[in-house]
Design an enzyme around this catalytic site. Structure first.
Site, mmCIF file in Angstrom:
data_model
loop_
_atom_site.group_PDB
_atom_site.id
_atom_site.type_symbol
_atom_site.label_atom_id
_atom_site.label_comp_id
_atom_site.label_asym_id
_atom_site.label_seq_id
_atom_site.Cartn_x
_atom_site.Cartn_y
_atom_site.Cartn_z
ATOM 1 C CG HIS A 77 -1.724 -1.128 1.505
ATOM 2 N ND1 HIS A 77 -2.888 -1.370 0.815
ATOM 3 C CD2 HIS A 77 -1.598 -2.154 2.394
ATOM 4 C CE1 HIS A 77 -3.443 -2.478 1.266
ATOM 5 N NE2 HIS A 77 -2.689 -2.980 2.222
HETATM 6 C C1 BDR Z 1 -2.547 0.983 5.536
HETATM 7 O O1 BDR Z 1 -2.747 0.429 6.837
HETATM 8 C C2 BDR Z 1 -1.522 0.073 7.402
HETATM 9 O O2 BDR Z 1 -1.614 -1.143 8.085
HETATM 10 C C3 BDR Z 1 -0.529 0.047 6.272
HETATM 11 O O3 BDR Z 1 0.760 0.408 6.748
HETATM 12 C C4 BDR Z 1 -1.066 1.065 5.302
HETATM 13 O O4 BDR Z 1 -0.592 2.360 5.600
HETATM 14 C C5 BDR Z 1 -3.288 0.112 4.538
HETATM 15 O O5 BDR Z 1 -4.648 0.112 4.829
#
Ligand code: BDR
Ligand code: CA
Length: 320
Positions: free
Chosen positions: A251
């Site tokens: 992500h």
């Molecule tokens: C986001 O949530 C976190 O767990 C990850 O680092 C990312 O920023 C994804 O939904």
């Protein structure tokens, strides 16, 4: 060269994003601030120092620890996804002589708060600085509360967060970063600062499989490869058991790619609001992205499409 401040809750995918950013010659990483999210903020700061130690940096960016609690809600963390320490438990690993395999970088942490460092950096680089937000938006919202006029001098904010037409990843409807601090997200989205968003709709298009990762790392023994192998193991197991494939979504790397290689990403202008009250919909980002229904008063550019193969190839080239 774009001047960047990264606000982060490291986090396995935060780690990959930070490495990608530091290895991107198009970006000058001026500062990093930590915020509570995947792990409590003190753990996040320690993780950031471990990540920085993976690279042989001649000079460290400025670092400050940010907020320990969301604006209103109690903190929700994601250790079950990222490992107890947030980095696949690499803090437990020891060399044969008993020394930690991943010691935190020996560098100075600013005595100012994350919020104040953000404001200081905008003062130093007015109209030049891009803030990349990879965690809950608590620090950013507090900086806006403290000096809304100064924060207008940011060039823009690039946010990993939210979900529009896909399912959520923390509840059925909400994405983690926005769910953890929906009040902060709503304040940031209404701030009038230009905002680009990489929501789950985009990040879910980039699937890093365990097979691809191991094929890329095969035969390599450099510090980045070792880190990638060690830090991603727990996360990939979580995905195998709970998401349905062995691998994970990177992500937080997307906002970095959006800055260096905008040609891989397609966005639409949208008016984004955050549900702060709902029970089943708490932390949901709401916007009608249908072309004929889009608001004439957009507050963000929302990424909806990624050239996933090209971006993944680029990601591995940079992390060579
Ligand atoms: C986001 O949530 C976190 O767990 C990850 O680092 C990312 O920023 C994804 O939904
Ligand atoms: Ca994150």
């Amino acid at each position: 060269m774009q001047r960047i401040l990264i606000d982060t809750d490291p986090g396995v995918d935060d780690a990959l994003a930070i490495l990608l950013a530091l290895l991107s010659p198009e970006l000058q990483i001026e500062a990093l601030t930590t915020v509570c999210g995947n792990v409590p903020v003190t753990q996040g700061t320690e993780n950031l120092l471990r990540i920085l130690e993976v690279l042989d940096l001649a000079e460290f960016p400025l670092i400050a620890q940010g907020e320990a609690q969301p604006l209103v809600k109690p903190l929700v963390t994601a250790a079950h996804v990222h490992g107890d320490d947030g980095l696949g438990n690499i803090s437990q690993l020891r060399n044969a002589d008993g020394r930690p395999v991943y010691p935190p970088a020996d560098t100075h942490i600013s005595p100012t708060s994350g919020v104040d460092l953000i404001l200081e950096m905008v003062t130093r680089y007015p109209d030049e600085l891009t803030l990349v937000a990879l965690g809950p938006l608590t620090n950013v919202a507090k900086a806006i509360r403290k000096d809304p006029v100064k924060m207008q001098r940011l060039q823009k904010i690039v946010v990993m967060g939210g979900v529009f037409e896909d399912y959520g990843n923390v509840t059925t409807t909400a994405e983690f970063n926005i769910f953890v601090d929906p009040h902060a997200a709503q304040e940031v989205f209404q701030s009038n600062v230009p905002i680009d968003i990489a929501p789950l709709d985009a990040t879910h298009q980039v699937v890093l499989t365990g097979e691809r990762l191991h094929a890329e790392l095969d035969g390599r023994s450099d510090s980045i490869s070792r880190f990638l192998k060690d830090a991603t193991h727990a996360c990939m197991e979580f995905y195998r058991q709970h998401v349905g494939f062995w691998g994970f979504h990177i992500h937080d790397a997307l906002p970095i790619g959006m800055l260096t290689h905008p040609e891989y990403f397609e966005s639409v202008a949208a008016d984004v609001q955050v549900e702060t009250e709902g029970v089943l919909t708490n932390g949901v980002t709401v916007s009608d992205l249908r072309p004929e229904r889009r608001s004439p008063h957009p507050n963000a550019q929302v990424c909806i499409k990624v050239a996933a193969d090209a971006f993944l190839d680029h990601f591995f080239q940079r992390l060579q």
